[in-house]
Write a protein that holds these residues in place. Structure first.
Motif, PDB file in Angstrom:
ATOM      1  N   VAL A   1       0.849  -1.199   0.000  1.00  0.00           N
ATOM      2  CA  VAL A   1       0.000   0.000   0.000  1.00  0.00           C
ATOM      3  C   VAL A   1       0.878   1.240   0.000  1.00  0.00           C
ATOM      4  O   VAL A   1       1.850   1.312   0.764  1.00  0.00           O
ATOM      5  N   LYS A   2       0.573   2.189  -0.832  1.00  0.00           N
ATOM      6  CA  LYS A   2       1.279   3.459  -0.820  1.00  0.00           C
ATOM      7  C   LYS A   2       0.417   4.480  -0.074  1.00  0.00           C
ATOM      8  O   LYS A   2      -0.741   4.712  -0.442  1.00  0.00           O
ATOM      9  N   VAL A   3       0.991   5.088   0.954  1.00  0.00           N
ATOM     10  CA  VAL A   3       0.265   6.081   1.757  1.00  0.00           C
ATOM     11  C   VAL A   3       0.480   7.456   1.133  1.00  0.00           C
ATOM     12  O   VAL A   3       1.622   7.882   0.947  1.00  0.00           O
ATOM     13  N   LEU A   4      -0.614   8.139   0.831  1.00  0.00           N
ATOM     14  CA  LEU A   4      -0.496   9.413   0.124  1.00  0.00           C
ATOM     15  C   LEU A   4      -0.906  10.624   0.963  1.00  0.00           C
ATOM     16  O   LEU A   4      -0.554  11.751   0.647  1.00  0.00           O
ATOM     17  N   THR A   5      -1.712  10.403   2.003  1.00  0.00           N
ATOM     18  CA  THR A   5      -2.123  11.517   2.872  1.00  0.00           C
ATOM     19  C   THR A   5      -2.110  11.057   4.329  1.00  0.00           C
ATOM     20  O   THR A   5      -1.939   9.883   4.626  1.00  0.00           O
ATOM     21  N   GLU A   6      -2.353  12.026   5.216  1.00  0.00           N
ATOM     22  CA  GLU A   6      -2.433  11.701   6.650  1.00  0.00           C
ATOM     23  C   GLU A   6      -3.486  10.626   6.906  1.00  0.00           C
ATOM     24  O   GLU A   6      -3.274   9.706   7.678  1.00  0.00           O
ATOM     25  N   LYS A   7      -4.629  10.777   6.251  1.00  0.00           N
ATOM     26  CA  LYS A   7      -5.700   9.802   6.464  1.00  0.00           C
ATOM     27  C   LYS A   7      -5.247   8.389   6.075  1.00  0.00           C
ATOM     28  O   LYS A   7      -5.613   7.405   6.716  1.00  0.00           O
ATOM     29  N   GLY A   8      -4.432   8.324   5.057  1.00  0.00           N
ATOM     30  CA  GLY A   8      -3.965   7.023   4.579  1.00  0.00           C
ATOM     31  C   GLY A   8      -3.097   6.291   5.585  1.00  0.00           C
ATOM     32  O   GLY A   8      -2.925   5.069   5.500  1.00  0.00           O
ATOM     33  N   LYS A   9      -2.563   7.022   6.566  1.00  0.00           N
ATOM     34  CA  LYS A   9      -1.722   6.379   7.579  1.00  0.00           C
ATOM     35  C   LYS A   9      -2.505   5.359   8.402  1.00  0.00           C
ATOM     36  O   LYS A   9      -1.928   4.462   9.000  1.00  0.00           O
ATOM     37  N   SER A  10      -3.826   5.541   8.439  1.00  0.00           N
ATOM     38  CA  SER A  10      -4.629   4.596   9.228  1.00  0.00           C
ATOM     39  C   SER A  10      -4.548   3.182   8.636  1.00  0.00           C
ATOM     40  O   SER A  10      -4.847   2.205   9.310  1.00  0.00           O
ATOM     41  N   LEU A  11      -4.125   3.076   7.384  1.00  0.00           N
ATOM     42  CA  LEU A  11      -4.000   1.744   6.779  1.00  0.00           C
ATOM     43  C   LEU A  11      -2.847   0.942   7.372  1.00  0.00           C
ATOM     44  O   LEU A  11      -2.706  -0.250   7.097  1.00  0.00           O
ATOM     45  N   ALA A  12      -2.044   1.599   8.186  1.00  0.00           N
ATOM     46  CA  ALA A  12      -0.959   0.859   8.850  1.00  0.00           C
ATOM     47  C   ALA A  12      -1.507  -0.140   9.858  1.00  0.00           C
ATOM     48  O   ALA A  12      -0.818  -1.084  10.230  1.00  0.00           O
ATOM     49  N   THR A  13      -2.713   0.074  10.303  1.00  0.00           N
ATOM     50  CA  THR A  13      -3.313  -0.873  11.246  1.00  0.00           C
ATOM     51  C   THR A  13      -4.169  -1.875  10.474  1.00  0.00           C
ATOM     52  O   THR A  13      -5.075  -1.491   9.746  1.00  0.00           O
ATOM     53  N   VAL A  14      -3.841  -3.110  10.633  1.00  0.00           N
ATOM     54  CA  VAL A  14      -4.523  -4.184   9.901  1.00  0.00           C
ATOM     55  C   VAL A  14      -5.267  -5.039  10.915  1.00  0.00           C
ATOM     56  O   VAL A  14      -4.701  -5.415  11.943  1.00  0.00           O
ATOM     57  N   SER A  15      -6.518  -5.321  10.653  1.00  0.00           N
ATOM     58  CA  SER A  15      -7.272  -6.207  11.552  1.00  0.00           C
ATOM     59  C   SER A  15      -7.925  -7.303  10.737  1.00  0.00           C
ATOM     60  O   SER A  15      -8.494  -7.052   9.677  1.00  0.00           O
ATOM     61  N   ILE A  16      -7.804  -8.498  11.248  1.00  0.00           N
ATOM     62  CA  ILE A  16      -8.336  -9.664  10.532  1.00  0.00           C
ATOM     63  C   ILE A  16      -9.193 -10.482  11.489  1.00  0.00           C
ATOM     64  O   ILE A  16      -8.671 -11.153  12.374  1.00  0.00           O
ATOM     65  N   PRO A  17     -10.497 -10.412  11.333  1.00  0.00           N
ATOM     66  CA  PRO A  17     -11.355 -11.232  12.190  1.00  0.00           C
ATOM     67  C   PRO A  17     -11.320 -12.694  11.758  1.00  0.00           C
ATOM     68  O   PRO A  17     -11.177 -12.985  10.565  1.00  0.00           O
ATOM     69  N   TYR A  18     -11.409 -13.589  12.721  1.00  0.00           N
ATOM     70  CA  TYR A  18     -11.441 -15.012  12.385  1.00  0.00           C
ATOM     71  C   TYR A  18     -12.139 -15.771  13.500  1.00  0.00           C
ATOM     72  O   TYR A  18     -12.253 -15.280  14.628  1.00  0.00           O
ATOM     73  N   GLU A  19     -12.599 -16.953  13.184  1.00  0.00           N
ATOM     74  CA  GLU A  19     -13.299 -17.757  14.176  1.00  0.00           C
ATOM     75  C   GLU A  19     -12.292 -18.598  14.937  1.00  0.00           C
ATOM     76  O   GLU A  19     -11.626 -19.457  14.357  1.00  0.00           O
ATOM     77  N   LYS A  20     -12.192 -18.328  16.217  1.00  0.00           N
ATOM     78  CA  LYS A  20     -11.208 -19.009  17.061  1.00  0.00           C
ATOM     79  C   LYS A  20     -11.521 -20.506  17.108  1.00  0.00           C
ATOM     80  O   LYS A  20     -12.664 -20.913  17.236  1.00  0.00           O
ATOM     81  N   GLY A  21     -10.485 -21.289  17.005  1.00  0.00           N
ATOM     82  CA  GLY A  21     -10.673 -22.734  17.058  1.00  0.00           C
ATOM     83  C   GLY A  21     -10.929 -23.329  15.692  1.00  0.00           C
ATOM     84  O   GLY A  21     -10.736 -24.521  15.480  1.00  0.00           O
ATOM     85  N   MET A  22     -11.386 -22.520  14.772  1.00  0.00           N
ATOM     86  CA  MET A  22     -11.652 -23.003  13.426  1.00  0.00           C
ATOM     87  C   MET A  22     -10.581 -22.519  12.452  1.00  0.00           C
ATOM     88  O   MET A  22     -10.433 -23.090  11.372  1.00  0.00           O
ATOM     89  N   ALA A  23      -9.904 -21.463  12.819  1.00  0.00           N
ATOM     90  CA  ALA A  23      -8.869 -20.915  11.942  1.00  0.00           C
ATOM     91  C   ALA A  23      -7.739 -20.357  12.798  1.00  0.00           C
ATOM     92  O   ALA A  23      -7.916 -20.088  13.982  1.00  0.00           O
TER      93      ALA A  23
END
Lengths: 367, 664
Positions: B83-105
């Protein structure tokens, strides 16, 4: 914050069945099949007062006991009973306990006395833990355990009992005895070990003298507290700023006088921030580079401040003591993100390097 | 709107599967996802120095590259992003969250780094957090969260990770080709598990949006897709659900050969189930007989049964009883409509099916329809999955006339569907079994809102008076459901807010009372007292807002000149505004709002009129829109209409003083 697509599953029936069976044996901390305790039955006898008749629900009784050990660590027990008066009052009757990594729920029980007088106790399936991991600027480890009470219909009384081991660094508690629904009877107790003191501070309410239950054990009571309803009030302060409450200290700030309390709280916080602002060679180099050639104090200050504003992303990592204690300046400098206390820590660190003394100024912006 | 579809015959894969199984035993470690990871890409000089992207003007960030690979036989997915960050708002892409089902994945092998514009590389060293999203008995969803370090405007963010899931599952992927930000290049791979899919298993896929050719490439054991220059997902007002318009490919395993066979079999299976559930048993016949009179017409019977059924406890507005309560109250598990009647309580779907059973018990022709609610998705028969369908409505046939009913919504009048259930598809039972069908559109006449104000203006600009509002149709359904779920205070709050949002600044609106809150066959009525100031005279002129109820209205489709997404305004509507100003003595009216019809033939119209008599000025405004869903190619006409409408609504009343006001 990006969310990757959650997995969508085709699960063979047998697998689902095995999964359910595996959990069925788990009794956990819910302590099933206990009858409604006497205190709950007693609270349920409380009549709905006239001032509560138009409310969605009324808190009949709510009692806290904070039992403090010799290290100052508290176990908090809460027992409360709520009568649902209107359908929308169901929401008020969803008992909940929040907990973080350094806390432990010893037990959480719920009973309902239905409108038809039938009695129920919540089962494992009625409880759910919820976190909030998808906040774009905050990573919080805190979770809330919620119970969806059975038979929670108008006329029913929801009775909850929780006991929680509080984190070791939490040596104060706030008793928020003015709520969004009226409350008939509320009490708060502190049970201290020998040699420990307490102090109190009251907000939007005259101080109430405590009753001594036993040596080191004190009890405050509030009766017939009306709800604080600001729905039709325009241009008001925030609700929390106007609601009556008492705070109790049993740690370093358990001293007389507000000034002394604040002084002690400041000292306590100073231990949390110790060495957090220590500059590493990398921080020193960056700060010196920023200040190079600056003709005066304000130019240096401006350059360092702007650096922090532009280069350190606001992002909160709140886990246990992390809600109070800043990260080390070196970590903040490396990761280039942090919350208000982290940004302040790196700012202080860099300012120190360029010969400007700065201190933390801790403030609350919501109330 | 429909999607296109592709198939992947299992027969081509089955022989290869045998070979793969043998190889897997020997090469298990080689297949371990972590080992299979490639190195990160080195950024090009152009990527490093990029400060904006001409292909995504103003974008906060762009994806330089995305990759998703699903290996279903070995149960893992790898994701890689740059990902290329182009503005201040784009910095929020540094945080990545991945939901998953515990025990299944399980999520593993998370690697990441940030590359500054000067080429400095800062690796991800912090341990990712595994946070609980929801945990209840038998189910836990967690979210892995990590933040790439030292992000700056101009940084390139890069990470890859592996999601390994349980071998018992088949997880065909959905490729969301369109992302929140512009994608320069993306590569997708899917290795399906045709052995796991079963002897008759086939792999199929559907693509959205309609008409878009997404060139999925099939090879003997794999499907791939390479795309470039994908615009960001749209974020327009009044869009249909995003999952129906964003570019994507959705895979699924099925045993059916084609769509016609799939839906035919589903209709047979479903209608059998419905016949069993909505069986007009002796008990229900007796109950129905108690609701109707011998001489009733079919419509009278239908209405009487409807009145009874909609008054039952609807657990969408209360709560579903736990198994413990059911046991204590000796309630049986709901297996048929008669159980719902015995409990006098049910879910919206159970109540709809109870209505079908009672109507049949009374001798009426009634069938259920199982549909896709339009606020969640648009039904596609080319997507062979009944997972699209969730809500039940009722289809009645009386004297050759078809009547659609929505008893599960509790507050819909007889013959009215909630807007989510209009113009959407699903399976409808009929005398011959069941078929795919689409519900009709609502009409603007069913969604009438009347707003009337009686205002007395004093010489200083002060105003007092009353406001009378009548709300019908879909909007009344939503407000009545608020009243049931959240109580009368919330209804009051929402109604006052709705008025205050549009009337001039400085007005105080106090609710006097509601009428017909529980009478769903009538319009909901709210009476208000109003007071405040409409401004002060300036010299000899006194200017009042011409359209009292539209003074601060936020007109849609005005600011945006072009649009590529379809429009969904939920339901058509008709607004009638009538404002009476009692003006102070000594003024004449110089200008009043008036508009020749602003007309979009067949689709929308606005008519404003006014007249003055003896210091009393009457202003009327009539607005109608007779559309619900529009294709993007109609947007220029829609935009043009709303430009004219917004302009017309800003007209003012100009009063000129002819004599000194009394009292001065």
């Amino acid at each position: 914050m990006r969310n990757c697509t959650p997995l969508r599953i085709i699960a063979p029936t047998a697998f689902v069945f095995m999964s359910v069976m595996a959990h069925a044996a788990h009794g956990g901390i819910f302590n099933h099949d206990l009858p409604v305790p006497d205190w709950g039955l007693e609270a349920a006898k409380t009549h709905t007062p006239d001032y509560a008749r138009d409310s969605p629900a009324v808190l009949l009784s709510d009692e806290y006991v904070e039992t403090i050990d010799s290290e100052g660590r508290a176990v908090e027990r809460e027992r409360y009973a709520i009568r649902i008066l209107q359908p929308e009052g169901r929401r008020q009757a969803e008992c909940a306990v929040s907990y973080d990594v350094d806390e432990k729920i010893n037990y959480f029980r719920e009973w309902t006395i239905g409108a038809d007088e039938k009695q129920y106790q919540a089962k494992d399936t009625d409880f759910v833990d919820k976190g909030d991991p998808n906040d774009s600027v905050m990573l919080m480890a805190e979770k809330t355990r919620i119970v969806h009470p059975p038979a929670a219909d108008p006329g029913a009384i929801v009775i909850c009992e929780t006991e929680e081991l509080l984190p070791p660094y939490e040596q104060e508690q706030q008793w928020n005895f003015q709520l969004t629904i009226p409350a008939v009877y509320q009490a708060f107790e502190v049970d201290l070990p020998a040699g420990r003191n307490y102090s109190t501070a009251w907000h939007r309410h005259e101080p109430i003298p405590p009753v001594q239950v036993s040596p080191g054990h004190w009890r405050w009571e509030v009766k017939d507290m009306k709800a604080l309803d600001l729905r039709d009030v325009k241009a008001t302060l925030e609700w929390r700023a106007l609601a009556a409450r008492m705070s109790v200290q049993w740690g370093m700030a358990a001293v007389d006088g507000a000034d002394n309390q604040w002084r002690q709280l400041g000292l306590e916080y100073a231990t949390l921030e110790a060495h957090r602002t220590d500059a590493t060679p990398e921080i020193t180099a960056e700060a010196q580079s920023l200040a190079a050639g600056a003709p005066d104090f304000y130019t240096k200050l401006k350059r360092v401040t702007e650096y922090i504003q532009k280069n350190v992303q606001y992002f909160v990592v709140e886990r246990g003591i992390g809600g109070w204690q800043p990260h080390y300046a070196s970590d903040i400098f490396r990761n280039r993100y942090g919350d208000c206390k982290d940004k302040t820590t790196l700012l202080i660190s860099m300012l120190q390097v360029v010969g400007i003394h700065a201190d933390y100024y801790y403030c609350v912006i919501t109330v | 709107m429909t999607d296109s579809v592709g198939t992947f015959p299992a027969v081509q894969l089955r022989p290869r599967r045998g070979l793969q199984l043998c190889a897997l035993l020997l090469l298990a470690s080689w297949f371990a996802p972590g080992v299979a990871l490639a190195q990160f890409q080195n950024p090009t000089p152009d990527e490093l120095k990029m400060t904006s992207d001409p292909q995504a003007p103003g974008a906060a960030a762009v994806y330089l590259y995305r990759e998703e690979k699903t290996d279903d036989p070995h149960s893992f997915v790898t994701i890689y992003e740059r990902v290329k960050v182009l503005t201040e708002k784009g910095k929020s892409l540094a945080t990545v969250s991945i939901p998953y089902e515990k025990g299944m994945a399980k999520i593993s092998r998370i690697e990441g780094r940030t590359i500054h514009a000067d080429g400095t590389v800062i690796p991800l060293t912090a341990k990712p957090d595994d946070l609980v999203s929801v945990k209840e008995k038998g189910f836990q969803e967690d979210t892995i969260v990590f933040t790439l370090p030292s992000v700056e405007v101009g940084s390139i963010l890069e990470y890859r990770l592996t999601i390994r899931y349980d071998d018992n599952w088949l997880i065909p992927p959905t490729w969301d080709i369109q992302q929140a930000y512009y994608v320069h290049k993306a590569h997708y791979e899917f290795d399906p598990d045709m052995v796991g899919a079963g002897e008759k298993g086939r792999l199929m896929w559907g693509t959205t949006p309609a008409g878009l050719n997404i060139p999925v490439v099939t090879s003997p054991n794999k499907l791939t897709l390479d795309v470039a220059d994908i615009p960001a997902t749209p974020d327009d007002d009044s869009m249909p659900p995003l999952n129906t318009i964003r570019e994507r490919v959705e895979f699924y395993y099925t045993s059916e050969i084609n769509g016609a066979e799939y839906w035919k079999n589903q209709c047979i299976f479903w209608s059998k189930g419905m016949e069993g559930f909505a069986n007009p048993s002796a008990g229900l016949k007796s109950a129905a007989a108690g609701m109707i009179a011998p001489g009733d017409t079919d419509e009278q019977k239908a209405r009487k049964i409807y009145d009874v059924v909609t008054k039952l406890e609807n657990t969408m507005f209360t709560r579903e009883k736990s198994k413990q309560e059911q046991k204590k109250e000796k309630l049986k598990e709901i297996r048929k409509a008669e159980d719902v009647w015995k409990d006098q309580s049910g879910t919206p779907n159970q109540i709809a099916l109870l209505y079908v059973a009672l109507a049949r018990a009374a001798g009426l022709k009634a069938w259920p329809m199982w549909l896709a609610p339009r606020d969640e998705r648009i039904f596609s028969p080319l997507h062979f999955s009944i997972d699209q369908l969730s809500d039940f409505i009722v289809v009645l046939e009386i004297d050759g006339k078809t009547i659609y009913l929505d008893p599960g919504q509790k507050v819909c009048g007889f013959g009215q569907l909630a807007w989510q259930h209009t113009l959407t598809g699903g399976m409808q039972m009929n005398e011959g079994g069941a078929k795919l069908a689409v519900t009709p559109a609502d009409t603007y006449k069913n969604n009438l809102t009347v707003r009337a104000a009686e205002l007395t203006v004093d010489p200083q600009g002060g105003v007092t008076g009353t406001v009378h509002i009548e709300i019908g149709g879909a909007e009344a359904v939503e407000l009545r459901q608020v009243a049931i779920e959240d109580g009368p205070d919330e209804l009051k709050k929402k109604t006052i807010e709705a008025v205050l949002d549009d009337v001039p600044d400085g007005m105080q609106i106090d609710l006097d009372h509601f009428d017909h809150v529980d009478d769903y066959e009538s319009r909901l009525v709210a009476e208000f007292k109003v007071s405040g100031s409409l401004g002060a005279p300036a010299g000899k002129y006194f200017i009042l807002p011409g359209l009292f109820f539209e003074t601060r209205a936020k007109h849609p489709f005005v600011a945006q000149a072009k649009r590529t997404t379809p429009i969904d305004v939920h339901f058509p509507r008709l607004d009638k505004d009538m404002v009476t100003y009692h003006l102070p003595d000594g003024y004449t009216v110089e200008g009043t709002p008036k508009t020749d019809d602003v007309n979009w033939p067949g689709s929308a119209m606005l008519k404003i009129d006014s007249g003055m008599q003896n210091n009393v000025l009457n202003v009327t405004r009539l607005f109608a829109r007779n559309y619900t869903l529009l294709n993007a190619d109609t947007y220029p006409a829609l935009h043009d209409f709303y430009l004219k409408l917004a302009q017309a609504d800003q007209q003012q009343i100009v009063l000129t003083r002819t004599a000194a006001p009394k009292g001065n």
